[in-house]
Design a protein around this motif. Structure first.
Motif, mmCIF file in Angstrom:
data_model
loop_
_atom_site.group_PDB
_atom_site.id
_atom_site.type_symbol
_atom_site.label_atom_id
_atom_site.label_comp_id
_atom_site.label_asym_id
_atom_site.label_seq_id
_atom_site.Cartn_x
_atom_site.Cartn_y
_atom_site.Cartn_z
ATOM 1 N N ASN A 82 0.858 -1.044 0.188
ATOM 2 C CA ASN A 82 -0.077 0.052 0.018
ATOM 3 C C ASN A 82 1.032 1.399 0.019
ATOM 4 O OD1 ASN A 82 -2.467 -1.447 0.151
ATOM 5 N ND2 ASN A 82 -1.758 -1.818 2.204
ATOM 6 N N TYR A 83 1.960 1.180 -0.123
ATOM 7 C CA TYR A 83 3.080 2.344 0.104
ATOM 8 C C TYR A 83 4.053 2.113 -1.033
ATOM 9 C CZ TYR A 83 0.863 2.547 4.602
ATOM 10 O OH TYR A 83 -0.149 2.584 5.486
ATOM 11 N N GLN A 115 6.263 8.091 4.149
ATOM 12 C CA GLN A 115 5.787 8.307 2.795
ATOM 13 C C GLN A 115 5.582 10.134 2.608
ATOM 14 O OE1 GLN A 115 1.913 6.922 2.413
ATOM 15 N NE2 GLN A 115 1.672 7.389 0.216
ATOM 16 N N ASN A 132 0.296 -2.391 13.163
ATOM 17 C CA ASN A 132 -0.294 -0.956 13.711
ATOM 18 C C ASN A 132 1.108 -0.048 13.664
ATOM 19 O OD1 ASN A 132 -3.020 -1.500 13.986
ATOM 20 N ND2 ASN A 132 -2.632 -1.944 16.075
ATOM 21 N N ASN A 133 1.995 -0.128 14.222
ATOM 22 C CA ASN A 133 3.237 0.622 14.176
ATOM 23 C C ASN A 133 4.109 0.567 13.044
ATOM 24 O OD1 ASN A 133 2.975 1.399 16.702
ATOM 25 N ND2 ASN A 133 4.238 0.346 17.665
ATOM 26 N N ARG A 160 2.563 0.588 9.756
ATOM 27 C CA ARG A 160 1.499 1.175 9.122
ATOM 28 C C ARG A 160 2.101 2.600 9.400
ATOM 29 N NH1 ARG A 160 -2.490 -2.527 10.212
ATOM 30 N NH2 ARG A 160 -2.768 -3.951 8.298
ATOM 31 N N LYS A 161 1.993 3.020 10.568
ATOM 32 C CA LYS A 161 2.312 4.377 11.159
ATOM 33 C C LYS A 161 3.677 4.780 10.636
ATOM 34 C CE LYS A 161 -0.351 4.332 15.292
ATOM 35 N NZ LYS A 161 -0.140 4.013 16.913
ATOM 36 N N CYS A 179 5.341 3.606 8.092
ATOM 37 C CA CYS A 179 5.142 3.836 6.298
ATOM 38 C C CYS A 179 4.601 5.005 6.043
ATOM 39 C CB CYS A 179 4.457 2.673 5.748
ATOM 40 S SG CYS A 179 5.247 0.941 5.784
ATOM 41 N N GLU A 180 3.512 5.566 6.889
ATOM 42 C CA GLU A 180 2.833 6.777 6.565
ATOM 43 C C GLU A 180 3.756 7.898 7.076
ATOM 44 O OE1 GLU A 180 -0.169 7.683 5.479
ATOM 45 O OE2 GLU A 180 -0.846 5.294 5.355
ATOM 46 N N ARG A 181 4.797 7.909 7.887
ATOM 47 C CA ARG A 181 5.520 8.888 8.337
ATOM 48 C C ARG A 181 6.624 8.983 7.354
ATOM 49 N NH1 ARG A 181 9.100 8.202 13.373
ATOM 50 N NH2 ARG A 181 7.676 6.613 13.449
#
Length: 147
Positions: free
Chosen positions: A24-25, A147, A137-138, A140-141, A143-145
């Motif tokens: 997803n990233y 990105q 959960n961590n 994903r967080k 990966c968001e950071r």
């Protein structure tokens, strides 16, 4: 340019979970292992190095660029990746950072001294589904950071 997801695949219990989330990233996943483990996944680059102490770790750290994500439980490898500007998370979802790596390395060193002196230290706890959820959960967080 895509950041890489570098996985220290030898004895990593979250390879498939991490690869599934990473889809997803904009991450290029790469697995690292030695010839005694040969872990491969379809359509994922796997770098297999000859068997030897820390051979896969040294190859992995040579691939790290600033902003890459690394999954490892090896504190020594984590320290080298942090020095190169990588983001490190362990298989239990704990972020390994410049704020905690020195104390983690010290504890590891103390445990080695105890074992060399004939003592015993506790091994890791049995992995649970809660560990996987916390990691997911961590991760994903992170990966968001990144990105």
């Amino acid at each position: 340019m895509k950041n890489k997801l570098l996985i220290d695949a030898d004895s990593c219990p979250v390879i498939d979970l991490a690869l599934n989330i990473a889809k997803n990233y904009p991450l290029e996943p790469i697995l690292f292992c030695d010839t005694s483990h040969q872990i491969e996944r379809e359509n994922i680059l796997t770098i297999i190095v000859s068997k030897g102490r820390d051979a896969a770790d040294f190859r992995l750290v040579n691939e790290v660029d600033k902003g890459d994500i690394i999954i490892t439980n090896d504190y020594g490898l984590a320290a080298m990746c942090l020095a190169k500007g990588g983001y490190v998370i362990d298989a239990n979802g704990k972020y390994l950072t410049s704020d905690n790596i020195d104390s983690l390395l010290f504890i590891r060193h103390e445990h080695v001294k105890i074992r060399k002196a004939g003592g015993r230290t506790k091994g890791p706890k049995k992995r649970t589904e809660e560990n996987n959820i916390f990691f997911a959960n961590n991760f994903r967080k992170l990966c968001e950071r990144v990105q």
